[in-house]
Write a protein that holds these residues in place. Sequence first.
Motif, PDB file in Angstrom:
ATOM      1  N   ASP A  75       0.814  -1.114   0.106  1.00  0.00           N
ATOM      2  CA  ASP A  75      -0.044   0.096   0.114  1.00  0.00           C
ATOM      3  C   ASP A  75       1.037   1.196   0.048  1.00  0.00           C
ATOM      4  N   LEU A  76       2.124   1.108   0.563  1.00  0.00           N
ATOM      5  CA  LEU A  76       3.022   2.142   0.278  1.00  0.00           C
ATOM      6  C   LEU A  76       4.263   1.535   0.238  1.00  0.00           C
ATOM      7  N   LEU A  77       5.184   2.238  -0.402  1.00  0.00           N
ATOM      8  CA  LEU A  77       6.739   1.789  -0.529  1.00  0.00           C
ATOM      9  C   LEU A  77       7.277   2.768  -0.069  1.00  0.00           C
ATOM     10  N   LEU A  78       8.510   2.691   1.064  1.00  0.00           N
ATOM     11  CA  LEU A  78       9.318   3.638   1.467  1.00  0.00           C
ATOM     12  C   LEU A  78      10.694   3.180   1.322  1.00  0.00           C
ATOM     13  N   VAL A  79      11.297   4.437   0.873  1.00  0.00           N
ATOM     14  CA  VAL A  79      12.762   4.145   0.106  1.00  0.00           C
ATOM     15  C   VAL A  79      13.685   4.971   1.046  1.00  0.00           C
ATOM     16  N   PRO A  80      14.362   4.201   2.107  1.00  0.00           N
ATOM     17  CA  PRO A  80      15.481   4.969   2.949  1.00  0.00           C
ATOM     18  C   PRO A  80      16.566   5.422   2.193  1.00  0.00           C
ATOM     19  N   GLY A  81      17.379   6.232   2.968  1.00  0.00           N
ATOM     20  CA  GLY A  81      18.654   6.702   2.203  1.00  0.00           C
ATOM     21  C   GLY A  81      19.653   6.043   2.720  1.00  0.00           C
ATOM     22  N   GLY A  82      21.177   6.565   2.352  1.00  0.00           N
ATOM     23  CA  GLY A  82      22.308   5.964   2.494  1.00  0.00           C
ATOM     24  C   GLY A  82      23.153   6.196   1.438  1.00  0.00           C
ATOM     25  N   VAL A  83      23.977   5.164   1.212  1.00  0.00           N
ATOM     26  CA  VAL A  83      25.009   5.339  -0.051  1.00  0.00           C
ATOM     27  C   VAL A  83      23.959   4.670  -1.221  1.00  0.00           C
ATOM     28  N   VAL A  84      23.759   5.424  -2.130  1.00  0.00           N
ATOM     29  CA  VAL A  84      22.565   5.047  -3.139  1.00  0.00           C
ATOM     30  C   VAL A  84      23.175   4.928  -4.563  1.00  0.00           C
ATOM     31  N   ASP A  85      24.642   5.206  -4.680  1.00  0.00           N
ATOM     32  CA  ASP A  85      25.023   5.311  -6.104  1.00  0.00           C
ATOM     33  C   ASP A  85      24.822   3.864  -6.700  1.00  0.00           C
ATOM     34  N   ALA A  86      25.210   2.885  -6.177  1.00  0.00           N
ATOM     35  CA  ALA A  86      24.890   1.642  -6.922  1.00  0.00           C
ATOM     36  C   ALA A  86      23.689   1.312  -7.189  1.00  0.00           C
ATOM     37  N   GLU A  87      22.458   1.550  -6.313  1.00  0.00           N
ATOM     38  CA  GLU A  87      21.081   1.497  -6.701  1.00  0.00           C
ATOM     39  C   GLU A  87      20.632   2.050  -8.054  1.00  0.00           C
ATOM     40  N   LEU A  88      21.275   3.416  -8.070  1.00  0.00           N
ATOM     41  CA  LEU A  88      20.875   4.256  -9.219  1.00  0.00           C
ATOM     42  C   LEU A  88      21.279   3.488 -10.518  1.00  0.00           C
ATOM     43  N   GLU A  89      22.240   2.766 -10.306  1.00  0.00           N
ATOM     44  CA  GLU A  89      22.746   2.221 -11.733  1.00  0.00           C
ATOM     45  C   GLU A  89      22.026   0.841 -11.914  1.00  0.00           C
ATOM     46  N   ARG A  90      21.077   0.619 -11.126  1.00  0.00           N
ATOM     47  CA  ARG A  90      20.385  -0.754 -11.363  1.00  0.00           C
ATOM     48  C   ARG A  90      18.899  -0.568 -12.026  1.00  0.00           C
ATOM     49  N   PRO A  91      18.647  -0.766 -13.299  1.00  0.00           N
ATOM     50  CA  PRO A  91      17.471  -0.415 -13.874  1.00  0.00           C
ATOM     51  C   PRO A  91      16.488  -1.232 -13.160  1.00  0.00           C
ATOM     52  N   GLU A  92      16.823  -2.575 -12.990  1.00  0.00           N
ATOM     53  CA  GLU A  92      15.672  -3.203 -12.373  1.00  0.00           C
ATOM     54  C   GLU A  92      14.988  -2.745 -11.108  1.00  0.00           C
ATOM     55  N   VAL A  93      15.769  -2.239 -10.174  1.00  0.00           N
ATOM     56  CA  VAL A  93      15.397  -1.453  -9.160  1.00  0.00           C
ATOM     57  C   VAL A  93      14.525  -0.152  -9.479  1.00  0.00           C
ATOM     58  N   VAL A  94      15.254   0.619 -10.463  1.00  0.00           N
ATOM     59  CA  VAL A  94      14.588   2.028 -10.763  1.00  0.00           C
ATOM     60  C   VAL A  94      13.081   1.507 -11.269  1.00  0.00           C
ATOM     61  N   THR A  95      13.094   0.475 -12.252  1.00  0.00           N
ATOM     62  CA  THR A  95      11.796   0.099 -12.744  1.00  0.00           C
ATOM     63  C   THR A  95      10.639  -0.369 -11.546  1.00  0.00           C
ATOM     64  N   TRP A  96      11.250  -1.084 -10.612  1.00  0.00           N
ATOM     65  CA  TRP A  96      10.349  -1.669  -9.891  1.00  0.00           C
ATOM     66  C   TRP A  96       9.737  -0.473  -9.008  1.00  0.00           C
TER      67      TRP A  96
END
Length: 205
Positions: A75-96
């Motif tokens: 019903d709600l997705l919460l995305v926390p912070g931290g070192v996000v550089d690697a996650e920004l380069e993962r298209p499957e994560v961004v698409t999800w």
Amino acid sequence: MTLCIGLYLFDEVEILDFAGPLEVFSTASRVFARLHPGAPPPFCTALIGREPSIRARGGLRVTLPHRIDDHPPLDLLLVPGGVVDAELERPEVVTWIGAQAARNGRIASVCTGAFLLGEAGLLDRRRCTTHWEDVAALRSRYPNAHVVTDSRFVDDGPIITSAGISAGLDMSLYLVARLADRSLAVRTARQMDYAWQGSPESGTQ
């Protein structure tokens, strides 16, 4: 009705960015259970990642019961912070992340988690915020986002973003009020012995 709050965890995630909101939603359900014995809890939580476990900042290992391709409806997705550089380069994560926003209509972030929302195109023409150290970088990377300062958290309809660590607690308590009941949010803050700053601010651009 019980609302499912998903938290996306990744290597080098900031511990309190996810543990704080997790505590807020789980405490809200415990407080609710004392007030309404036998009633369905207002919230459940789901820890979600790409891998079965992650290493948070500070070396904390966290086992995750759900994957991005196998989790309960959120019903709600919460995305926390931290070192996000690697996650920004993962298209499957961004698409999800983009798909979750489209599916449930609500998404939130703490601190640099806002960059993942931006990468998914969710901050275009939206008011948002992030940790004060990262405001300039967020504005530069996502020029169509209306990044505000001097706001602990910003509610722009389906997109709710907060500044760092303790601001994520304020935002999560606000979400308890928005999704369930303000009195429950007040009781939850009291149970946590936390001085809740409960209203989103407009900030300055």
